[in-house]
Design a protein around this motif. Structure first.
Motif, PDB file in Angstrom:
ATOM      1  N   ASP A 129     -38.029  83.554 -48.372  1.00 54.28           N
ATOM      2  CA  ASP A 129     -38.206  83.674 -46.919  1.00 54.28           C
ATOM      3  C   ASP A 129     -37.115  82.885 -46.214  1.00 54.28           C
ATOM      4  N   ASP A 130     -35.866  83.319 -46.403  1.00 51.74           N
ATOM      5  CA  ASP A 130     -34.714  82.585 -45.866  1.00 51.74           C
ATOM      6  C   ASP A 130     -33.820  83.459 -45.001  1.00 51.74           C
ATOM      7  N   GLY A 131     -34.325  84.621 -44.572  1.00 51.83           N
ATOM      8  CA  GLY A 131     -33.485  85.538 -43.821  1.00 51.83           C
ATOM      9  C   GLY A 131     -33.528  85.345 -42.321  1.00 51.83           C
ATOM     10  N   ASN A 132     -34.286  84.357 -41.831  1.00 51.81           N
ATOM     11  CA  ASN A 132     -34.392  84.150 -40.387  1.00 51.81           C
ATOM     12  C   ASN A 132     -33.182  83.415 -39.845  1.00 51.81           C
ATOM     13  N   ASP A 133     -32.843  83.766 -38.619  1.00 52.54           N
ATOM     14  CA  ASP A 133     -31.771  83.077 -37.911  1.00 52.54           C
ATOM     15  C   ASP A 133     -32.443  82.186 -36.859  1.00 52.54           C
ATOM     16  N   ARG A 134     -32.239  82.454 -35.577  1.00 51.85           N
ATOM     17  CA  ARG A 134     -32.891  81.650 -34.534  1.00 51.85           C
ATOM     18  C   ARG A 134     -34.349  82.075 -34.358  1.00 51.85           C
ATOM     19  N   LEU A 135     -34.608  83.375 -34.423  1.00 52.40           N
ATOM     20  CA  LEU A 135     -35.956  83.894 -34.242  1.00 52.40           C
ATOM     21  C   LEU A 135     -36.674  83.985 -35.579  1.00 52.40           C
ATOM     22  N   ASN A 136     -37.942  83.615 -35.578  1.00 61.31           N
ATOM     23  CA  ASN A 136     -38.746  83.732 -36.791  1.00 61.31           C
ATOM     24  C   ASN A 136     -39.388  85.114 -36.810  1.00 61.31           C
ATOM     25  N   LEU A 137     -38.776  86.025 -37.556  1.00 64.73           N
ATOM     26  CA  LEU A 137     -39.232  87.409 -37.591  1.00 64.73           C
ATOM     27  C   LEU A 137     -39.663  87.822 -38.993  1.00 64.73           C
ATOM     28  N   GLY A 170     -28.145  90.216 -40.986  1.00 64.33           N
ATOM     29  CA  GLY A 170     -27.864  90.277 -39.567  1.00 64.33           C
ATOM     30  C   GLY A 170     -27.932  88.900 -38.931  1.00 64.33           C
ATOM     31  N   SER A 171     -27.571  88.821 -37.657  1.00 67.41           N
ATOM     32  CA  SER A 171     -27.597  87.562 -36.909  1.00 67.41           C
ATOM     33  C   SER A 171     -28.298  87.776 -35.579  1.00 67.41           C
ATOM     34  N   ASP A 172     -28.974  86.734 -35.095  1.00 66.30           N
ATOM     35  CA  ASP A 172     -29.521  86.745 -33.740  1.00 66.30           C
ATOM     36  C   ASP A 172     -28.369  86.395 -32.801  1.00 66.30           C
ATOM     37  N   ALA A 173     -27.916  87.377 -32.051  1.00 67.11           N
ATOM     38  CA  ALA A 173     -26.661  87.178 -31.320  1.00 67.11           C
ATOM     39  C   ALA A 173     -26.573  88.095 -30.111  1.00 67.11           C
ATOM     40  N   LEU A 174     -25.593  87.784 -29.272  1.00 65.85           N
ATOM     41  CA  LEU A 174     -25.196  88.629 -28.149  1.00 65.85           C
ATOM     42  C   LEU A 174     -23.809  89.169 -28.454  1.00 65.85           C
ATOM     43  N   ARG A 175     -23.640  90.493 -28.277  1.00 68.39           N
ATOM     44  CA  ARG A 175     -22.356  91.128 -28.557  1.00 68.39           C
ATOM     45  C   ARG A 175     -21.998  92.063 -27.413  1.00 68.39           C
ATOM     46  N   VAL A 176     -20.789  91.926 -26.902  1.00 71.75           N
ATOM     47  CA  VAL A 176     -20.293  92.776 -25.821  1.00 71.75           C
ATOM     48  C   VAL A 176     -19.019  93.459 -26.305  1.00 71.75           C
ATOM     49  N   GLN A 177     -18.975  94.789 -26.183  1.00 71.55           N
ATOM     50  CA  GLN A 177     -17.800  95.564 -26.548  1.00 71.55           C
ATOM     51  C   GLN A 177     -17.306  96.340 -25.331  1.00 71.55           C
ATOM     52  N   HIS A 178     -16.022  96.247 -25.080  1.00 64.66           N
ATOM     53  CA  HIS A 178     -15.418  96.978 -23.959  1.00 64.66           C
ATOM     54  C   HIS A 178     -14.248  97.786 -24.495  1.00 64.66           C
ATOM     55  N   ALA A 199     -21.566  85.915 -29.650  1.00 69.44           N
ATOM     56  CA  ALA A 199     -22.037  84.543 -29.833  1.00 69.44           C
ATOM     57  C   ALA A 199     -23.429  84.589 -30.443  1.00 69.44           C
ATOM     58  N   ASN A 200     -23.670  83.748 -31.424  1.00 68.79           N
ATOM     59  CA  ASN A 200     -25.007  83.711 -32.013  1.00 68.79           C
ATOM     60  C   ASN A 200     -25.885  82.717 -31.275  1.00 68.79           C
ATOM     61  N   PHE A 201     -27.192  82.769 -31.529  1.00 69.17           N
ATOM     62  CA  PHE A 201     -28.163  81.921 -30.853  1.00 69.17           C
ATOM     63  C   PHE A 201     -28.569  80.759 -31.745  1.00 69.17           C
ATOM     64  N   ALA A 202     -27.603  80.082 -32.335  1.00 70.54           N
ATOM     65  CA  ALA A 202     -27.892  79.001 -33.268  1.00 70.54           C
ATOM     66  C   ALA A 202     -28.578  77.842 -32.569  1.00 70.54           C
ATOM     67  N   ALA A 203     -29.571  77.264 -33.261  1.00 70.55           N
ATOM     68  CA  ALA A 203     -30.298  76.127 -32.706  1.00 70.55           C
ATOM     69  C   ALA A 203     -29.490  74.839 -32.814  1.00 70.55           C
ATOM     70  N   HIS A 204     -28.593  74.765 -33.789  1.00 69.50           N
ATOM     71  CA  HIS A 204     -27.806  73.554 -34.015  1.00 69.50           C
ATOM     72  C   HIS A 204     -26.321  73.880 -33.903  1.00 69.50           C
ATOM     73  N   SER A 205     -25.563  72.911 -33.431  1.00 73.32           N
ATOM     74  CA  SER A 205     -24.129  73.126 -33.229  1.00 73.32           C
ATOM     75  C   SER A 205     -23.408  73.413 -34.536  1.00 73.32           C
ATOM     76  N   ASP A 206     -23.919  72.904 -35.656  1.00 69.92           N
ATOM     77  CA  ASP A 206     -23.275  73.143 -36.947  1.00 69.92           C
ATOM     78  C   ASP A 206     -23.313  74.613 -37.342  1.00 69.92           C
ATOM     79  N   ASP A 207     -24.199  75.395 -36.722  1.00 71.73           N
ATOM     80  CA  ASP A 207     -24.313  76.815 -37.049  1.00 71.73           C
ATOM     81  C   ASP A 207     -23.791  77.721 -35.935  1.00 71.73           C
ATOM     82  N   ARG A 208     -23.255  77.147 -34.859  1.00 76.25           N
ATOM     83  CA  ARG A 208     -22.880  77.933 -33.689  1.00 76.25           C
ATOM     84  C   ARG A 208     -21.573  78.684 -33.934  1.00 76.25           C
ATOM     85  N   VAL A 209     -21.561  79.970 -33.515  1.00 73.69           N
ATOM     86  CA  VAL A 209     -20.372  80.810 -33.634  1.00 73.69           C
ATOM     87  C   VAL A 209     -20.149  81.522 -32.305  1.00 73.69           C
TER      88      VAL A 209
END
Length: 390
Positions: free
Chosen positions: A101-109, A175-183, A195-205
């Motif tokens: 059970d290690d596939g969660n990112d920011r959201l527990n799904l 996959g990642s919990d993230a926001l993606r904009v394409q133009h 940008a991902n929704f990382a809870a900690h700065s060590d995981d922020r992209v």
């Protein structure tokens, strides 16, 4: 416990049946619903090269991919993945449920429906994202795959959700919990920001990508702040005559003073060619500065990959060949080597199409390496899989 398992199996197969019958509704509605998926039965046999002992692992796997669209602008993706683990490995591994059970990112799904010493059932939404499209701009938020890699085996530009080539059973990849904009700037170029929704700065992209096509080649450039590092990269894909040529390179520079001099460079390139008889071949390499040529490892497939560290070895060579032996049978061979000391991974496979929606697959993965001059088989696994798609 038996009651829990029975209920879990009922839910498991009921979900698949609902998905199959839902596709029969072809009446046009304001909200369109498309569903597809599969059931898989994967058996794994781990063989100890020293003693010859064998242990077995079993996995029942159901996936339901749902796409809901409203008009031409709104789309919701909700992909449900359910796995049931049982066998010798589950019984012998304490807290096996917590390990898988290690596939969660920011959201527990994810939900551990059954967590027992001899059987584990895990259900998770590994895709849950809504997309809005307006003219040349697409905005997608939620759990999604941000696939910026180009190469087949190693992807140093895949900052958000790096995948392991050896995990052949997870075709959709993480996959990642993230926001993606394409133009889209035109028919052949676009800009992306994610940008991902990382809870900690060590995981922020936070990253930006520019893609275009020039001189019959696809080109892309990347700039990012990822896990406390500045990252820059580029990639290409095109042809030299009838031979495909593609690759990517990424440089990682830590910002923390304590590890400032621990920069890393990953470069991969490959060529591929399809023969007239249908045989496909590919040769590639990876230079991985964060790796080492004298590393000791017993199982290459167990190495935890990241975009910064795609292999435990500094130098890597990849070879693949495959094709159809008959209209129903496909054969393939993959070889990955570390050329300095000769460590090598071999993976032959065959897939038989038993019906239009039923495939039977046999895969072997074995790893050889030298330790103190002793070159021998370090690990071997054999996989059998049946896959029914709907």
């Amino acid at each position: 416990m038996c009651r829990k398992i029975c209920v879990a199996f009922v839910l498991f197969f009921w979900a698949g049946c609902i998905s199959v019958f839902s596709q029969q509704d072809t009446v046009r509605k304001p909200i369109q619903w498309q569903t597809q998926g599969y059931f898989k039965d994967l058996r794994t046999f781990f063989i100890d090269p020293t003693s010859g002992d064998m242990v077995a692992d079993n996995l029942l796997h159901n996936r339901i991919n749902n796409t809901f669209s409203y008009g031409s602008q709104w789309t919701l993706s909700a992909d449900l993945r359910t796995r049931i683990f049982y066998g010798d490995v589950v019984t012998a591994t304490p807290l096996y449920g917590q390990l898988v059970d290690d596939g969660n990112d920011r959201l527990n799904l994810s939900w551990l429906v059954v967590d027992q010493p001899n059987v584990v059932m895990l259900t998770e939404l590994d895709r849950l994202a809504v997309e809005f499209t307006h003219k040349k701009t697409e905005v997608r938020v939620g759990r999604q795959r941000i696939n910026w890699g180009i190469s087949t085996v190693w992807n140093p530009m895949d900052l958000f959700n790096t995948f392991s080539f050896f995990d052949f059973d997870y075709e959709e990849r993480p996959g990642s919990d993230a926001l993606r904009v394409q133009h889209y700037l035109g028919s052949l170029s676009r800009v992306e920001v994610a940008a991902n929704f990382a809870a900690h700065s060590d995981d922020r992209v936070v990253a930006a990508l520019y893609r275009t096509n020039k001189h019959n080649y696809d080109w892309q450039w990347l700039a990012a702040f990822a896990r406390n590092e500045l990252v820059a990269g580029f990639g290409w894909a095109g042809n030299v005559g009838n031979t495909g040529f593609k690759g990517e390179a990424t440089f990682f520079q830590p910002l923390e003073y304590a590890v400032y001099d621990n920069s890393a460079l990953a470069i991969t390139a490959s060529i591929d060619y399809s023969f007239d008889n249908g045989v496909y071949s590919q040769v590639g390499m990876l230079y991985n500065s964060s790796g080492a040529n004298d590393v000791v490892i017993n199982d290459l497939a167990a190495f935890g990959v990241s975009a910064r560290s795609l292999s435990p070895f500094r130098s890597n060579v990849f070879f693949q060949a495959g094709g159809a032996a008959s209209p129903l049978l496909n054969l393939s061979m993959v070889i990955i080597t570390e050329p300095v000391h000769g460590s090598a991974f071999f993976s032959p496979s065959l897939t038989y199409s038993a019906a239009n929606n039923l495939d039977l697959t046999l895969v072997a993965q074995t790893f050889f390496s030298a330790v103190a001059g002793d070159y021998q088989n370090r690990s071997t696994a054999i996989f059998t899989r049946g896959k029914w798609s709907f």
